[in-house]
Structure formats: structure tokens, C-alpha cells
Design an enzyme around this catalytic site. Structure first.
Site, PDB file in Angstrom:
ATOM      1  CD  GLU A 109      -4.015  14.211  30.162  1.00 57.22           C
ATOM      2  OE1 GLU A 109      -3.791  15.117  31.297  1.00 57.22           O
ATOM      3  OE2 GLU A 109      -2.912  13.889  30.259  1.00 57.22           O
ATOM      4  CG  ASP A 161       9.815  29.903  17.556  1.00 57.18           C
ATOM      5  OD1 ASP A 161       9.782  30.978  17.298  1.00 57.18           O
ATOM      6  OD2 ASP A 161      11.216  29.632  18.126  1.00 57.18           O
TER       7      ASP A 161
HETATM    8  C1  BGC Z   1      10.048  33.262  15.470  1.00 56.86           C
HETATM    9  C2  BGC Z   1      11.572  34.863  15.371  1.00 56.86           C
HETATM   10  C3  BGC Z   1      12.414  33.680  15.953  1.00 56.86           C
HETATM   11  C4  BGC Z   1      13.285  32.199  15.967  1.00 56.86           C
HETATM   12  C5  BGC Z   1      13.683  31.676  16.708  1.00 56.86           C
HETATM   13  C6  BGC Z   1      11.097  32.308  14.587  1.00 56.86           C
HETATM   14  O1  BGC Z   1      10.127  31.058  13.870  1.00 56.86           O
HETATM   15  O2  BGC Z   1       9.374  33.852  14.677  1.00 56.86           O
HETATM   16  O3  BGC Z   1      10.936  36.246  15.605  1.00 56.86           O
HETATM   17  O4  BGC Z   1      13.627  34.997  16.246  1.00 56.86           O
HETATM   18  O5  BGC Z   1      11.738  31.764  15.498  1.00 56.86           O
HETATM   19  O6  BGC Z   1      13.417  31.072  18.036  1.00 56.86           O
END
Ligand code: BGC
Length: 515
Positions: free
Chosen positions: A250, A201
Site C-alpha cells: 500500500e 527476526d
Molecule cells: C537475532 C538474535 C536474537 C534472537 C532472538 C536472532 O535471530 O538476530 O540476535 O538473539 O533472534 O530475538
């Protein structure tokens, strides 16, 4: 067969709270996902990417993690996770989980400890705290991606802390070795449990420019876009991935990292895919592109050229839980659905990996008219409703024609579904000729039997249309309104998103020919 499964896979994104609700609390759960694995196997997907299911106060639908090693009780427990993973593997489906390293929840024990400790303490060094000099003036002009300032004061008014997203999502300080050690341990925790990889993310976040300088303009930066910012796509972020790659290697089983990295160019994005970094990075250019041959072609050419430069697969996507569903983006109604199917068919014939967002295989539209009182996206609240946010693509799936929440769960769903979604349910579409679900199943099956090896453009059939040979089949896509002649590309139709009429492909349609 390509050497690595992840170079040409079809990967299905499951958004846990909206997929299937087994315990009847109105929110999806891991047991619900497990119960639908046969559906995913029949669809023909190679892997699942599962959005966050970790312990979380759910201020940002789970992207605010309070414990990276625990399952949120709303979704189940580790036993449920292990059973779901085992069933997926037994069905030949791999599982990628979401890792959220840019920020924790404010309820994470580290942030709670930081608040309890004094300014300058090691606890506060895990985040970005700065002294308050003027209570009206934050340390810099950065704005939260969700709206409003990116800084909030501690309760005693003495310090600010940074949050690029909601105030409940404080940014971690990746200059601190403790943060590195913790995430390496979290990676191992899930790798030891058997996951096949991680979607990272905000993979372009984490590292902030030295001194946290102001951005240009008023500090507003859209996440979904290509603007450069002192908190996104900093060169230092690559050093983190160079420490992660050896860890994943790994483990046996060809496991992967996929980056959510919004960058200002395909070239910058490809840097995340150098051989000692990550395996895939979503190409969001087609999410941003209007439905036009010229725009799609430009994005395709640039992805292919840049990723070839680092030896990485192209990674195509049209929809996910953060953007308007592509049926609606392309105008909605019958035309939007026709175009969406054409675009999907195009993606499935490009060289590389394709991500499918849950419900697109049913032809679901964005739900635009959710009442304010059911909305949960922090964007809606932080902009005072000026931006409606992302709830409209997160409405729970319809599984049956009728019944409570169309079979999503026994007691309704956390967001209301449109009445007409019964007709778009998996039950209604299963085995129905001409349904979107049968179209996806057919397209994925044909793709598997006709693996793209490259892309050679052929002469255009018309002004807003293109054709190419992918080494295994010939694809023609018509973005325009008028039909285009396609007889010159082949005689044996493998799949058409709309029927050909007198050797012509209608507007907003795609066709594959046997070579
Ligand atoms: C996720 C979102 C989220 C944000 C903060 C994004 O890239 O896909 O849904 O609100 O990151 O974590």
C-alpha cells in the site's frame, strides 16, 4: 539499473549499541548513527539495516522489545529517529528496521498483564501458557536456543510459559488474532514514519506445530543450523507473510521485507520469497561454509537455482551480530583477513544483494578474550559460560586512532576494544592505500559500475579455485594455499584483493577482470 533497488543493493547492518555514541554514555545511539551517515554514503551503501532500538530491558541486546512504538532512551527518542531517517534519505540511503514478532520482552505490557491475570484468561492467550502438572516436568522437551529449558514457571508455580530464547523473551501465540492485529499496526506505525522496510527476526519461528510435540533427541536445537524442529519453519508461517505483503505494498517507495529464516534447505528458504510473501531472505549457507571452492560453489549454485524458481534475488551475507566475524572464522591474522577480503570480493560480484556487517569494512576480527564480567549475551549465562556467545562480534567500532574508545564515544564503551584497533580505525584506514576500508570502497564502486546479470562458471584455474563470468566482469577466487594462473581470464585488472605475481593469483585472494 535493475527494476527494483532491492534486487542488487549493498545493505549495511548497523548494530546501534556498538556503532557510534554521541551522548557519551558508553553505548551507541541514533544521533551517533546520524553523525556517521556521510561515512556510509562514502562507502557507497544503498541502505542501512538497523538492529533493534526499541524500548527494551536489553536482556538480549534489544531483541527483547517492551514497546514496539517507542525508542529506548539509551538510543534516543522518536525525534532523533526522524532526524536520522531524514538525513539517511537525503544522502540517498534507505533504512530498514528490525521487527521482532516471535516474542516480546517479559516487561512488555501484554506479558505483565498476562502474569497479573488468571490461567485461561484472554491475557494469557497472547502467549503460550500451560498448566503445571509436575513441577519438575515442563510441557515438552524443547530447549531454549540460548541453553536450558524453553519453559519457565510463573511465580505462583501454577503455569509454565514458553520462551525459545531467554526467559525474559516469552513467545507470542500466533494462533491469536489479537497478535496479528497488533503486528499489522506496528508495521503501519513504522511505515507511516517512512522506513523502507523490515528485517524480520526469527522469521521461521512464530508458528508452532499443533499440540507443541516433543522434538527428536534431547530437545536441543541450534538456531544457527539447519535442523528441523516443531517450532521452526512450520508451513503456517507463510500465511502471516501473505497478510503482511499487501500492507507494505500500500505504501509507495518500493519497500521490503528481509527474512532471517534458518531452514534445512535453500529450497525451503525460497518458499519465504514467493511473490506474495517476502522480498529477501538471508542466505546463511556461506556463513556456515568452510573457506573452500567446493563448499562456496555448492551454496552459490543452490541459492541461484532456488531463488530463480520464485523470482527472488539471492541475498548474500558473511557476517552479522550473531556469528563470529569472518576474518576470525577464516583463521584470523593476516591469512584470515586476506581470505575475508577475497570472500567479500566474491560476494560483491555475485548476482543479488549483499549485506555488510558494521566493522567488516575495517577488517575487524572477533574479540575472543572478553572477560566474563563484561559479557552480556544471554547465551553465555544460560550455558554457564560453556558457550562464550556473541559479544565478540559486537565490540564497538574504532573511529579514530586514539582517544576514548577510539572515537566511539567520549566516555569509553560498553565492551572493551582491543588496543590494536586504533590501527584499524576509520581514521587510520581512510585514504590509506591497501587498507580494508579503501578496498571495500573500491569494490562497491566497481560493483555499481559492473552490475551482475547472471553467473556462468568458467574452467577452474586450479584445484581449490573457481572462475565465473557475471555478465559484467570475470571473477577468479583462489581458496587454496598455492597461487593459480589467471592470465587466461583477462588482461585488465579491475580489482584484486592481493597483488598478482607473474600472472598468478595468490592463495586466499580474488581478482576481477574487465570482460
Ligand atoms: C537475532 C538474535 C536474537 C534472537 C532472538 C536472532 O535471530 O538476530 O540476535 O538473539 O533472534 O530475538
Amino acid at each position: 539499473m535493475s527494476e527494483h533497488w532491492w534486487r542488487d543493493a549493498v545493505i549495511y547492518q548497523v548494530y546501534p549499541r556498538s556503532f557510534a555514541d554521541a551522548n557519551g554514555d558508553g553505548m551507541g545511539d541514533l544521533e551517533g548513527i546520524r553523525s556517521r551517515i556521510p561515512y556510509l554514503a562514502e562507502l557507497g551503501v544503498d541502505a542501512i539495516w538497523l538492529s533493534p532500538f526499541y524500548a527494551s530491558p536489553q536482556k538480549d541486546a534489544g531483541y527483547d522489545v517492551s514497546d514496539y512504538r517507542r525508542i529506548d532512551p539509551r538510543f534516543g527518542d522518536l525525534g532523533d529517529f526522524d532526524r536520522m531517517l531524514a538525513d539517511a534519505h537525503a544522502a540517498g540511503i534507505r533504512l530498514i528496521v528490525d521487527l521482532v514478532p516471535n516474542h516480546t520482552s517479559s516487561e512488555h505490557e501484554w506479558f505483565q498483564a498476562a502474569l497479573a491475570a488468571a490461567p485461561g484468561s484472554p491475557e494469557r492467550e497472547r502467549y503460550h501458557f500451560r498448566d503445571v502438572t509436575d513441577p519438575e516436568v515442563p510441557p515438552n522437551n524443547w530447549q531454549s536456543i540460548f541453553g536450558g529449558p524453553a519453559w519457565t514457571k510463573t511465580d505462583d508455580g501454577k503455569q509454565w510459559y514458553l520462551h525459545l530464547f531467554d526467559a525474559s523473551q516469552p513467545d507470542l501465540n500466533w494462533d491469536n488474532p489479537e497478535v496479528h492485529a497488533e503486528f499489522q499496526s506496528v508495521l503501519r506505525f513504522w511505515l507511516d514514519r517512512g522506513v523502507d522496510g523490515f528485517r524480520i527476526d526469527v522469521a521461521h519461528g512464530m508458528v508452532k506445530a499443533e499440540g507443541l510435540p516433543d522434538t527428536g533427541g534431547d530437545g536441543t536445537i541450534e538456531m544457527i543450523g539447519t535442523t528441523q524442529a516443531p517450532f521452526f519453519d512450520q508451513d503456517g508461517v507463510h500465511d502471516i507473510y501473505r497478510t503482511w505483503r499487501p500492507i507494505i505494498e500500500e505504501y509507495e517507495g518500493d519497500r521490503i521485507f528481509v527474512a532471517e529464516a534458518w531452514t534445512d534447505s535453500a529450497e525451503r528458504r525460497s518458499l519465504y520469497l514467493r511473490p506474495d510473501e517476502l522480498h529477501q531472505a538471508f542466505n546463511f549457507d556461506l556463513v556456515l561454509a568452510p573457506f573452500s571452492a567446493a563448499d562456496f560453489r555448492k551454496a552459490i549454485d543452490s541459492e541461484i537455482a532456488n531463488n530463480a524458481g520464485v523470482g527472488a534475488p539471492c541475498t548474500w551475507v558473511l557476517s552479522n551480530h550473531d556469528v563470529q566475524r569472518h576474518v576470525t572464522r577464516y583463521g584470523g591474522g593476516a591469512q584470515g583477513l586476506a581470505r575475508a577480503k577475497a570472500a567479500t570480493q566474491l560476494l560483491l560480484s555475485l548476482p543479488g544483494v549483499v549485506y555488510v556487517y558494521q566493522g567488516e569494512e575495517l577488517g575487524l576480527n572477533e574479540v575472543l578474550d572478553l572477560p566474563a564480567e563484561v559479557r552480556e549475551d544471554p547465551t553465555f549465562f544460560r550455558t554457564g559460560g560453556a558457550q562464550i556467545g556473541r559479544d565478540g562480534c559486537r565490540v564497538p567500532l574504532p573511529w579514530t586512532r586514539e582517544g576514548s574508545s577510539f572515537g566511539f564515544g567520549a566516555n569509553g564503551s560498553w565492551l572493551p576494544q582491543p588496543a590494536e584497533w586504533g590501527a584499524l580505525s576509520a581514521e587510520a584506514e581512510d585514504g590509506t592505500e591497501g587498507s580494508t576500508l579503501e578496498f571495500y570502497r573500491a569494490a562497491i564502486a566497481i560493483r555499481k559500475a559492473h552490475k551482475a546479470t547472471g553467473l556462468t562458471w568458467l574452467a577452474d584455474p586450479g584445484e581449490d579455485a573457481f572462475a565465473f563470468d557475471n555478465g559484467a566482469l570475470v571473477a577468479v577466487v583462489n581458496f587454496g594455499a598455492d597461487p593459480v594462473p589467471v592470465a587466461q581470464y583477462g588482461t585488465e585488472v579491475l580489482l584484486a584483493s592481493a597483488d598478482l605475481v607473474d600472472g598468478q593469483l595468490p592463495g586466499g585472494a580474488a581478482v576481477w577482470f574487465e570482460k
